[in-house]
Design a protein around this motif. Structure first.
Motif, mmCIF file in Angstrom:
data_model
loop_
_atom_site.group_PDB
_atom_site.id
_atom_site.type_symbol
_atom_site.label_atom_id
_atom_site.label_comp_id
_atom_site.label_asym_id
_atom_site.label_seq_id
_atom_site.Cartn_x
_atom_site.Cartn_y
_atom_site.Cartn_z
ATOM 1 N N SER A 1 -25.275 7.928 27.520
ATOM 2 C CA SER A 1 -24.688 9.023 26.747
ATOM 3 C C SER A 1 -25.554 10.279 26.833
ATOM 4 N N GLU A 2 -26.565 10.247 27.672
ATOM 5 C CA GLU A 2 -27.440 11.394 27.875
ATOM 6 C C GLU A 2 -27.673 11.600 29.369
ATOM 7 N N SER A 3 -28.016 12.827 29.724
ATOM 8 C CA SER A 3 -28.288 13.145 31.127
ATOM 9 C C SER A 3 -29.533 12.406 31.608
ATOM 10 N N VAL A 4 -29.557 12.136 32.916
ATOM 11 C CA VAL A 4 -30.666 11.401 33.528
ATOM 12 C C VAL A 4 -31.316 12.281 34.591
ATOM 13 N N THR A 5 -32.646 12.362 34.559
ATOM 14 C CA THR A 5 -33.385 13.117 35.569
ATOM 15 C C THR A 5 -34.475 12.237 36.162
ATOM 16 N N VAL A 6 -34.539 12.208 37.497
ATOM 17 C CA VAL A 6 -35.602 11.506 38.207
ATOM 18 C C VAL A 6 -36.294 12.541 39.093
ATOM 19 N N GLU A 7 -37.582 12.764 38.847
ATOM 20 C CA GLU A 7 -38.288 13.819 39.570
ATOM 21 C C GLU A 7 -38.596 13.427 41.011
ATOM 22 N N GLU A 8 -38.866 12.164 41.271
ATOM 23 C CA GLU A 8 -39.166 11.723 42.637
ATOM 24 C C GLU A 8 -38.275 10.532 42.964
ATOM 25 N N ALA A 9 -37.085 10.839 43.406
ATOM 26 C CA ALA A 9 -36.105 9.802 43.711
ATOM 27 C C ALA A 9 -36.037 9.574 45.217
ATOM 28 N N ALA A 10 -36.107 8.313 45.619
ATOM 29 C CA ALA A 10 -35.977 7.973 47.036
ATOM 30 C C ALA A 10 -34.511 8.081 47.450
ATOM 31 N N PHE A 11 -34.294 8.296 48.721
ATOM 32 C CA PHE A 11 -32.940 8.400 49.233
ATOM 33 C C PHE A 11 -32.809 7.569 50.504
ATOM 34 N N THR A 12 -31.589 7.288 50.871
ATOM 35 C CA THR A 12 -31.314 6.566 52.118
ATOM 36 C C THR A 12 -30.474 7.449 53.023
ATOM 37 N N LEU A 13 -30.632 7.217 54.321
ATOM 38 C CA LEU A 13 -29.837 7.946 55.304
ATOM 39 C C LEU A 13 -28.574 7.138 55.601
ATOM 40 N N VAL A 14 -27.456 7.844 55.733
ATOM 41 C CA VAL A 14 -26.157 7.186 55.879
ATOM 42 C C VAL A 14 -25.455 7.741 57.112
ATOM 43 N N ASP A 15 -24.784 6.842 57.863
ATOM 44 C CA ASP A 15 -24.060 7.295 59.055
ATOM 45 C C ASP A 15 -22.637 7.700 58.696
ATOM 46 N N ALA A 16 -21.875 8.099 59.700
ATOM 47 C CA ALA A 16 -20.534 8.629 59.458
ATOM 48 C C ALA A 16 -19.587 7.576 58.905
ATOM 49 N N GLN A 17 -19.875 6.303 59.123
ATOM 50 C CA GLN A 17 -19.030 5.226 58.616
ATOM 51 C C GLN A 17 -19.414 4.800 57.194
ATOM 52 N N GLY A 18 -20.427 5.449 56.626
ATOM 53 C CA GLY A 18 -20.849 5.119 55.282
ATOM 54 C C GLY A 18 -21.848 3.983 55.212
ATOM 55 N N ALA A 19 -22.308 3.526 56.356
ATOM 56 C CA ALA A 19 -23.293 2.444 56.383
ATOM 57 C C ALA A 19 -24.694 3.028 56.419
ATOM 58 N N GLY A 20 -25.650 2.242 55.924
ATOM 59 C CA GLY A 20 -27.033 2.690 55.942
ATOM 60 C C GLY A 20 -27.560 2.812 57.361
ATOM 61 N N PHE A 21 -28.244 3.903 57.625
ATOM 62 C CA PHE A 21 -28.812 4.122 58.954
ATOM 63 C C PHE A 21 -30.030 3.228 59.132
ATOM 64 N N THR A 22 -30.107 2.527 60.279
ATOM 65 C CA THR A 22 -31.156 1.531 60.474
ATOM 66 C C THR A 22 -32.209 1.930 61.502
ATOM 67 N N GLY A 23 -32.101 3.125 62.082
ATOM 68 C CA GLY A 23 -33.098 3.538 63.065
ATOM 69 C C GLY A 23 -34.469 3.703 62.435
ATOM 70 N N ASP A 24 -35.518 3.550 63.264
ATOM 71 C CA ASP A 24 -36.879 3.633 62.725
ATOM 72 C C ASP A 24 -37.719 4.739 63.354
ATOM 73 N N MET A 25 -37.063 5.614 64.119
ATOM 74 C CA MET A 25 -37.816 6.673 64.777
ATOM 75 C C MET A 25 -37.585 8.042 64.139
ATOM 76 N N VAL A 26 -36.757 8.101 63.104
ATOM 77 C CA VAL A 26 -36.400 9.373 62.477
ATOM 78 C C VAL A 26 -37.353 9.683 61.324
ATOM 79 N N THR A 27 -37.744 10.938 61.216
ATOM 80 C CA THR A 27 -38.565 11.396 60.092
ATOM 81 C C THR A 27 -37.784 12.431 59.292
ATOM 82 N N CYS A 28 -38.103 12.559 58.020
ATOM 83 C CA CYS A 28 -37.417 13.498 57.125
ATOM 84 C C CYS A 28 -38.394 14.557 56.634
ATOM 85 N N SER A 29 -37.860 15.733 56.324
ATOM 86 C CA SER A 29 -38.715 16.841 55.885
ATOM 87 C C SER A 29 -39.356 16.567 54.528
#
Length: 422
Positions: A192-220
């Motif tokens: 019933s209250e807003s939720v804030t996460v300051e350091e939330a992890a994310f996942t990469l997703v492909d065009a089919q909506g599946a989790g991306f499984t490659g291991d050579m990609v880096t994120c900014s």
């Protein structure tokens, strides 16, 4: 005499031990025969990879290869070398590579000085190392939010607020082109209250909506700040202020006027404090003295900036229907009054009679006479220059008929304004 003999024996024993150690050292170290062993599992090191990066290239396969070396030398030295493989460096300089593709290159063997003078590499397997160099690309992707929990009754989730809202992914072209977006997920029960996460992890997703499984990609970035607003919702009715007039009074309005608002209500969301005092939304006002028969009006739906119209309807229509029991009759009014004539001027009405519409029930209209009607023009705002003017007029109905009133509000008369001769 006995002590001298004893001391001599100890001396001879000590000398014998020393001589034995010296002979062993000579045989093993100085004159030790060479032997040959295989040292396996030696990793390949790629150097000058930063040069590849400057060219938009990167190694994508073959980085984890190992090599087996056949080495000849003193047994003791070989044992030490085998136990400390980190002393052996196998390197490939990739600075000469200028384009993507499959590569076959020889490697350079380096040994510490203490070993290189005493051992010899007699064979290597493999002699060349194959690896793959790919184009390295970057692209910007959107970060979206997902909620998998539940909300308390009467509450809803608003749009996610994510910072940064976009991130840059870099890596092999074949992998990067598979990535469609990044997804950060939140959960919770009966929120019933807003939720804030300051350091939330994310996942990469492909065009089919599946989790991306490659291991050579880096994120900014590795994490993002995400806020999921949780707001209260309420059904709020729409209303309109109806101004009495034209034979319609506060007392008979319910009898003679039908008002239909579409939509009748909207759903709004916002903080509980902002919603607590909101009982209705007033669209505006309608002067019933100017409404004849059935007329439809369109109003924008007003809403405080702290609230959100989640129904999506930006406007509402108000249909007013006046009862057929009210009819309109025309009267010729000649009682014309000019009020607030400017000082130093005289005013004379050119209009001698004015047609005035009066609406009411049949019985009420029978009680209305022309002499009951006053036409009043207020000259307070008239230009103080002699001339002929058309000015608005207000109509007053002086009668005891309760269900009758002046219809319309666009009445005007013509008058002459002249300089006073006094």
């Amino acid at each position: 005499m006995g002590k001298k003999i004893l001391n001599s024996k100890l001396l001879y024993a000590l000398l014998a031990v020393l001589i034995s150690i010296g002979l062993w050292f000579y045989v093993v170290v100085v004159e030790e025969p060479d032997s040959t062993i295989e040292i396996s599992g030696i990793p390949i090191t790629f150097t000058n990879e930063d040069v590849l990066e400057e060219r938009g290239l990167m190694i994508t396969d073959g980085q984890d290869q190992t090599v087996t070396l056949t080495v000849t030398g003193p047994s003791t030295t070989l044992a030490q070398l085998n136990n400390n493989k980190s002393n052996i460096t196998l390197s490939i300089d990739v600075s000469r590579i200028t384009s993507a593709g499959e590569q076959q290159m020889a490697y350079t063997i380096s040994l510490p000085t203490g070993y290189s003078l005493r051992v010899t590499v007699t064979d290597r397997s493999p002699s060349n190392v194959g690896f793959t160099v790919s184009n390295c690309v970057s692209k910007e992707i959107q970060v979206y939010g997902s909620f998998t929990g539940t909300l308390a009754d009467g509450y809803m989730r608003d749009e996610f607020e994510i910072t940064p809202g976009t991130i840059t992914v870099s890596g092999p072209e074949e992998e990067v082109k598979q990535i469609s977006y990044a997804l950060v997920s939140l959960d919770g029960e009966e929120l019933s209250e807003s939720v804030t996460v300051e350091e939330a992890a994310f996942t990469l997703v492909d065009a089919q909506g599946a989790g991306f499984t490659g291991d050579m990609v880096t994120c900014s970035v590795e994490t993002v700040e995400v806020t999921m607003p949780v707001v209260k919702t309420a059904e709020v009715p729409l209303s309109v202020n109806l101004l009495p007039g034209g034979g319609i009074t506060e007392e008979n309005m319910e009898e003679f006027v039908e008002c239909v608002i579409e939509p009748a209500q909207i759903t709004v969301s916002g903080e509980e404090e902002a919603l607590s005092s909101l009982t209705e939304l007033v669209l505006g006002e309608i002067d019933l003295a100017a409404v004849e028969g059935t007329e439809t009006f369109t109003f924008d739906i007003p809403l405080d900036s702290a609230l959100k119209n989640i129904s999506g309807t930006a406007s509402a229509t108000v249909t007013i229907t006046i009862s057929s029991e009210l009819t309109i009759q025309i009267f010729e009014a000649d009682n014309i009054e000019l009020q607030n004539v400017p000082d130093g001027f005289e005013a004379e009405s050119v209009t001698q009679t004015l047609q005035v519409l009066v609406r009411g029930t049949k019985s009420a209209l029978t009680q209305v006479l022309s002499q009951n009607i006053r036409v009043v023009a207020d000259l307070s705002d008239i230009e103080q220059t002699a001339g002929r003017y058309t000015v608005p007029a207000t109509i007053y109905l002086d009668t005891a008929a309760e269900d009758a009133g002046v219809f319309g509000d666009n009445y005007q008369i013509v008058l002459d304004l002249t300089q006073s001769t006094e």
